[in-house]
Scaffold this motif. Structure first.
Motif, PDB file in Angstrom:
ATOM      1  N   ILE A 123      13.114  12.601   5.047  1.00  0.00           N
ATOM      2  CA  ILE A 123      11.770  12.168   4.633  1.00  0.00           C
ATOM      3  C   ILE A 123      10.764  12.545   5.718  1.00  0.00           C
ATOM      4  O   ILE A 123       9.664  13.029   5.417  1.00  0.00           O
ATOM      5  CB  ILE A 123      11.753  10.636   4.373  1.00  0.00           C
ATOM      6  N   LYS A 124      11.146  12.370   6.967  1.00  0.00           N
ATOM      7  CA  LYS A 124      10.268  12.718   8.097  1.00  0.00           C
ATOM      8  C   LYS A 124       9.910  14.205   8.069  1.00  0.00           C
ATOM      9  O   LYS A 124       8.741  14.571   8.238  1.00  0.00           O
ATOM     10  CB  LYS A 124      10.987  12.340   9.393  1.00  0.00           C
ATOM     11  N   ASP A 125      10.909  15.058   7.826  1.00  0.00           N
ATOM     12  CA  ASP A 125      10.654  16.501   7.752  1.00  0.00           C
ATOM     13  C   ASP A 125       9.688  16.835   6.614  1.00  0.00           C
ATOM     14  O   ASP A 125       8.783  17.659   6.772  1.00  0.00           O
ATOM     15  CB  ASP A 125      11.953  17.272   7.531  1.00  0.00           C
ATOM     16  N   LEU A 126       9.887  16.193   5.465  1.00  0.00           N
ATOM     17  CA  LEU A 126       9.023  16.453   4.314  1.00  0.00           C
ATOM     18  C   LEU A 126       7.603  15.957   4.549  1.00  0.00           C
ATOM     19  O   LEU A 126       6.634  16.587   4.113  1.00  0.00           O
ATOM     20  CB  LEU A 126       9.611  15.834   3.052  1.00  0.00           C
ATOM     21  N   LYS A 127       7.463  14.831   5.257  1.00  0.00           N
ATOM     22  CA  LYS A 127       6.116  14.345   5.583  1.00  0.00           C
ATOM     23  C   LYS A 127       5.402  15.314   6.516  1.00  0.00           C
ATOM     24  O   LYS A 127       4.207  15.564   6.360  1.00  0.00           O
ATOM     25  CB  LYS A 127       6.196  12.958   6.207  1.00  0.00           C
ATOM     26  N   MET A 128       6.125  15.886   7.482  1.00  0.00           N
ATOM     27  CA  MET A 128       5.529  16.881   8.376  1.00  0.00           C
ATOM     28  C   MET A 128       5.116  18.112   7.584  1.00  0.00           C
ATOM     29  O   MET A 128       4.014  18.640   7.772  1.00  0.00           O
ATOM     30  CB  MET A 128       6.508  17.266   9.482  1.00  0.00           C
ATOM     31  N   LEU A 129       5.980  18.563   6.681  1.00  0.00           N
ATOM     32  CA  LEU A 129       5.658  19.706   5.837  1.00  0.00           C
ATOM     33  C   LEU A 129       4.412  19.413   5.006  1.00  0.00           C
ATOM     34  O   LEU A 129       3.491  20.236   4.935  1.00  0.00           O
ATOM     35  CB  LEU A 129       6.844  20.047   4.935  1.00  0.00           C
ATOM     36  N   GLY A 130       4.364  18.232   4.406  1.00  0.00           N
ATOM     37  CA  GLY A 130       3.203  17.842   3.607  1.00  0.00           C
ATOM     38  C   GLY A 130       1.929  17.810   4.428  1.00  0.00           C
ATOM     39  O   GLY A 130       0.876  18.275   3.982  1.00  0.00           O
ATOM     40  N   TYR A 131       2.022  17.278   5.650  1.00  0.00           N
ATOM     41  CA  TYR A 131       0.845  17.218   6.528  1.00  0.00           C
ATOM     42  C   TYR A 131       0.342  18.636   6.813  1.00  0.00           C
ATOM     43  O   TYR A 131      -0.845  18.932   6.679  1.00  0.00           O
ATOM     44  CB  TYR A 131       1.185  16.495   7.839  1.00  0.00           C
TER      45      TYR A 131
END
Length: 162
Positions: free
Chosen positions: A28-36
């Motif tokens: 989830i952390k990786d996906l949030k960084m990608l989204g940001y």
């Protein structure tokens, strides 16, 4: 040939389902960084260059640090490099306050630009299609973006104005 290699790997006991899952899984952390990173893309040079910034406060808020952020900006660079009409993409990341790096890519088939030339001018290096640089003398990530835009313009004046 590919099928022969796959057969050998299967004979050796490689679990392809597990392999594919591991290659494509993300936290989830990786996906949030990608989204940001993807949600903060800006375009320049008449939409030929796309840049996103990962400032230090955002990196910390998303749960990354200077040792783990590489995974985040690599994923963003990879996704941005698939943008169909961009000649150059860049991820500017601030691993620690005032320690700024660039990740540059160029994959456009008709309008490819050698990003290693840009990186070398900024004290970095790499390959023609993927390169980067680190800066420790600039005070802000916005200053780094301005320097990158100036360097792109000097290197490829045919792109016009930022």
């Amino acid at each position: 040939e590919t099928y022969k290699i796959a057969a050998i790997l299967i004979d050796k006991g490689v679990n392809f389902t597990d392999l594919i899952f591991r290659m494509n899984s993300a936290s989830i952390k990786d996906l949030k960084m990608l989204g940001y990173g993807l949600s903060n893309i800006k375009t320049f040079f008449n939409n030929k260059v796309a840049i996103t910034q990962l400032p230090y406060p955002a990196i910390v808020e998303l749960g990354f640090d200077s040792k783990t952020i590489g995974r985040g900006y690599d994923s963003i660079s990879f996704q941005m490099s698939s943008i169909e009409d961009k000649y150059i993409i860049a991820v500017i990341h601030e691993k620690e306050p005032q320690k700024i790096g660039f990740s540059l890519r160029s994959n456009h088939p008709q309008h490819f630009r050698d990003v290693s030339i840009i990186a070398k001018q900024l004290g970095g290096g790499g390959h023609a299609r993927a390169a980067g640089a680190k800066l420790e003398k600039l005070t802000t990530i916005d200053d780094a973006e301005k320097l990158l835009l100036q360097t792109i313009q000097q290197t490829y004046p045919d792109l016009g104005q930022p």
